[in-house]
Every structure is written in C-alpha cells, then in structure tokens.
Design a protein around this motif. Structure first.
Motif, mmCIF file in Angstrom:
data_model
loop_
_atom_site.group_PDB
_atom_site.id
_atom_site.type_symbol
_atom_site.label_atom_id
_atom_site.label_comp_id
_atom_site.label_asym_id
_atom_site.label_seq_id
_atom_site.Cartn_x
_atom_site.Cartn_y
_atom_site.Cartn_z
ATOM 1 N N MET A 1 1.217 -0.987 0.037
ATOM 2 C CA MET A 1 0.104 -0.064 0.049
ATOM 3 C C MET A 1 0.871 1.064 -0.260
ATOM 4 O O MET A 1 1.682 1.422 0.550
ATOM 5 C CB MET A 1 -1.189 0.344 1.449
ATOM 6 C CG MET A 1 -2.167 1.330 1.526
ATOM 7 S SD MET A 1 -3.141 1.166 2.488
ATOM 8 C CE MET A 1 -2.471 2.206 3.519
ATOM 9 N N ALA A 2 0.539 2.039 -1.263
ATOM 10 C CA ALA A 2 1.621 3.662 -1.606
ATOM 11 C C ALA A 2 1.144 4.296 -0.278
ATOM 12 O O ALA A 2 -0.023 4.501 0.521
ATOM 13 C CB ALA A 2 1.411 3.771 -2.741
ATOM 14 N N VAL A 3 1.973 5.419 0.430
ATOM 15 C CA VAL A 3 1.750 6.268 1.235
ATOM 16 C C VAL A 3 1.711 7.621 0.882
ATOM 17 O O VAL A 3 2.858 7.668 0.044
ATOM 18 C CB VAL A 3 2.842 6.065 2.395
ATOM 19 C CG1 VAL A 3 2.850 7.562 3.455
ATOM 20 C CG2 VAL A 3 1.701 4.990 3.253
ATOM 21 N N LEU A 4 0.336 8.313 1.116
ATOM 22 C CA LEU A 4 0.988 9.934 0.632
ATOM 23 C C LEU A 4 0.805 10.584 1.123
ATOM 24 O O LEU A 4 1.912 10.631 2.514
ATOM 25 C CB LEU A 4 -0.781 10.524 0.480
ATOM 26 C CG LEU A 4 -1.173 10.171 -0.643
ATOM 27 C CD1 LEU A 4 -2.933 11.254 -0.148
ATOM 28 C CD2 LEU A 4 -0.720 10.134 -1.916
ATOM 29 N N GLU A 5 2.725 11.619 0.903
ATOM 30 C CA GLU A 5 3.042 12.535 1.646
ATOM 31 C C GLU A 5 2.658 13.815 0.998
ATOM 32 O O GLU A 5 2.800 14.126 0.034
ATOM 33 C CB GLU A 5 5.028 11.875 1.641
ATOM 34 C CG GLU A 5 4.984 10.530 2.495
ATOM 35 C CD GLU A 5 6.984 10.481 2.421
ATOM 36 O OE1 GLU A 5 7.279 11.315 2.231
ATOM 37 O OE2 GLU A 5 7.003 9.906 0.961
ATOM 38 N N ARG A 21 2.310 16.688 -3.850
ATOM 39 C CA ARG A 21 1.969 15.932 -2.801
ATOM 40 C C ARG A 21 3.013 14.157 -3.352
ATOM 41 O O ARG A 21 3.059 14.202 -5.351
ATOM 42 C CB ARG A 21 0.877 15.261 -3.345
ATOM 43 C CG ARG A 21 0.037 14.519 -2.760
ATOM 44 C CD ARG A 21 -1.929 13.811 -3.420
ATOM 45 N NE ARG A 21 -1.620 14.082 -4.516
ATOM 46 C CZ ARG A 21 -2.294 14.280 -5.101
ATOM 47 N NH1 ARG A 21 -4.227 14.650 -4.870
ATOM 48 N NH2 ARG A 21 -2.468 14.371 -6.241
ATOM 49 N N ASN A 23 3.126 9.872 -3.347
ATOM 50 C CA ASN A 23 2.124 8.594 -2.977
ATOM 51 C C ASN A 23 3.408 7.633 -3.601
ATOM 52 O O ASN A 23 3.656 7.458 -5.318
ATOM 53 C CB ASN A 23 0.654 9.255 -4.644
ATOM 54 C CG ASN A 23 0.358 7.131 -3.879
ATOM 55 O OD1 ASN A 23 1.266 6.127 -3.366
ATOM 56 N ND2 ASN A 23 -0.850 7.422 -4.183
ATOM 57 N N GLY A 24 3.564 7.449 -2.764
ATOM 58 C CA GLY A 24 5.478 6.065 -3.083
ATOM 59 C C GLY A 24 6.166 6.896 -3.302
ATOM 60 O O GLY A 24 6.749 5.609 -3.880
#
Length: 78
Positions: A1-5, A21, A23-24
């Motif tokens: 599962m990718a993480v938003l940063e 932004r 994502n992964g």
C-alpha cells in the motif's frame, strides 16, 4: 500500500517554492510557485493538487533540481 506524503520543495534554479504531493515516492501533485502568504496561510494538504497535472509532470522531470524544505512539521503543516 502506497503512502501519501506532502512536502514543500524549493526549485533551486529559480528559488521558487512549491507544495508537492507524493504517493509511494512518485510525484502526484504540485502547486506553485507559492508566495510567502500562500506558504504560511494553509496546511499543505489543502492545496489543489489535482488541478494541474502538467505541474506534477514538470516537477517529476525537474526533481533533481529541487531541494526539500524542512518547514511546517512542528507546526502541523505537513
């Protein structure tokens, strides 16, 4: 599962600051350049990241020319 940063970056050639932004680790949104007022007036997640795909593509192509700004973490902006 990718993480938003969410991060703030400076484009070194121009000195302009952007909200980014990821994502992964992939750039999925970019807003800017940001004025001083914009930079301090909202939380980074509130920027309209989906409004300009071309900006995200440009930031991805220019990624090596950006520096991450270490701001907002203590204030809860990021």
């Amino acid at each position: 599962m990718a993480v938003l940063e969410y991060q703030y970056w400076r484009h070194e050639p121009s000195g302009a600051r952007y909200a980014v932004r990821l994502n992964g680790g992939y750039i999925t949104g970019c807003v800017g350049p940001l004025t001083d007022e914009e930079l301090r007036s909202r939380y980074v997640v509130e920027y309209p990241f989906d409004a300009a795909d071309a900006d995200a593509e440009w930031a991805a192509a220019e990624r090596a020319r950006f520096t991450r700004l270490d701001i907002g973490g203590e204030e809860g902006w990021v």
